[in-house]
Design an enzyme around this catalytic site. Structure first.
Site, PDB file in Angstrom:
ATOM      1  N   GLU A  58      58.998  64.676  24.004  1.00 37.77           N
ATOM      2  CA  GLU A  58      59.846  65.832  23.710  1.00 37.77           C
ATOM      3  C   GLU A  58      60.104  66.645  24.979  1.00 37.77           C
ATOM      4  OE1 GLU A  58      59.185  70.247  21.980  1.00 37.77           O
ATOM      5  OE2 GLU A  58      57.930  68.654  21.153  1.00 37.77           O
ATOM      6  N   ASP A  62      63.890  67.014  26.443  1.00 33.47           N
ATOM      7  CA  ASP A  62      64.519  68.327  26.578  1.00 33.47           C
ATOM      8  C   ASP A  62      65.219  68.452  27.931  1.00 33.47           C
ATOM      9  OD1 ASP A  62      64.813  71.282  25.858  1.00 33.47           O
ATOM     10  OD2 ASP A  62      63.634  71.416  27.697  1.00 33.47           O
ATOM     11  N   ASP A 131      62.677  68.975  17.735  1.00 30.45           N
ATOM     12  CA  ASP A 131      61.707  68.465  18.718  1.00 30.45           C
ATOM     13  C   ASP A 131      61.678  66.934  18.705  1.00 30.45           C
ATOM     14  OD1 ASP A 131      61.084  71.045  19.356  1.00 30.45           O
ATOM     15  OD2 ASP A 131      59.176  71.093  18.282  1.00 30.45           O
ATOM     16  N   GLU A 134      64.620  65.419  20.501  1.00 26.93           N
ATOM     17  CA  GLU A 134      64.411  65.426  21.942  1.00 26.93           C
ATOM     18  C   GLU A 134      63.444  64.319  22.365  1.00 26.93           C
ATOM     19  OE1 GLU A 134      65.152  70.156  22.976  1.00 26.93           O
ATOM     20  OE2 GLU A 134      63.116  69.455  22.585  1.00 26.93           O
TER      21      GLU A 134
END
Length: 257
Positions: A58, A62, A131, A134
């Site tokens: 994650e 991101d 989340d 990502e």
């Protein structure tokens, strides 16, 4: 890096392959993709700690998402200021946008959660879904490289960028639904509090929205206002998003932000 993953059961492998086929992804290492769906609640409960969780993926995803979106906006909107580009980017990489994208991609069905998290509705929590989306991006970056990850990101995010450019993305869903429904019928949506549960200090509210004879929900929220927003989003995406997608097909010019 790839040697510490536990074996994937055949049924799980088929689900992961189907996920890839629907989204046009080509994973060499399905175990890496599988890891993207493991929430820390499962890892904490599991007797085999090597199952790990998706938090590192994650973190990586991101950054890859932010880079891909920034690069696209820089080229696509040459006349926008840094502040305008940042405003669009902040919206399209937000939980509010990523969570519905994750739902459409089928992320919720593949999530691996701890029993407590699952029973508390974790499979439908926007933050958890965003989340995980990502994490999938991070896994794809590691497996296929930046170019492939960027192509995937554009496929799921550019439609959201176009939505924000039309200015709709900067409004809340209750406002959007009311504007659309009033234009269609000269009436207003009606919200109904279906029920509440939990102690006074930690209540969950269930709300449905009625548009004439049609109803959407009920959906839950930690406040009545939040539940109404989520019910409006369900109705708006079911009714208005298909119209918006059809308009994108025939649009020949980039709309002003």
């Amino acid at each position: 890096m790839h040697n510490d993953y536990p074996p994937i059961p055949p049924e799980r492998q088929r689900a992961l392959v189907d996920f890839c086929c629907r989204l046009g992804l080509s994973f060499h290492n399905l175990s890496l993709l599988d890891r993207a769906f493991y929430h820390r609640s499962y890892a904490n409960e599991d007797a085999m700690p090597q199952c790990g969780n998706n938090e590192r993926l994650e973190f990586l995803g991101d950054s890859v998402l932010g880079m891909a979106v920034a690069a696209f906006l820089f080229v696509d909107l040459p006349n926008k200021t840094e502040g305008e580009l940042a405003q669009i980017k902040s919206v399209v990489v937000s939980e509010k946008v990523l969570a519905p994208v994750a739902v459409r991609c089928g992320v919720a069905n593949l999530l691996v959660l701890g029993r407590g998290e699952d029973l508390s509705g974790g499979r439908h929590k926007p933050a958890l879904l965003a989340d995980c989306m990502e994490a999938v991006i991070g896994a794809y970056y590691l497996d296929a490289g930046y170019a492939a990850a960027e192509q995937f990101i554009r496929s799921i995010i550019v439609p959201e960028i176009r939505f924000v450019q039309s200015n709709h993305g900067l409004k809340d869903y209750k406002t959007l639904l009311q504007e659309w429904y009033q234009k269609k019928t000269k009436q207003c949506p009606r919200y109904e509090l279906v029920g509440t549960r939990g102690p006074d200090h930690d209540q969950t509210f269930s709300v449905a929205v009625h548009l004439g004879s049609d109803s959407y929900g009920p959906v839950t929220g930690k406040s009545k206002k939040n539940a109404e927003q989520r019910a409006a989003e369900v109705a708006y995406r079911a009714l208005v998003a298909p119209e918006r997608d059809a308009e994108r097909v025939v649009r020949t010019e980039t709309p002003l932000f």
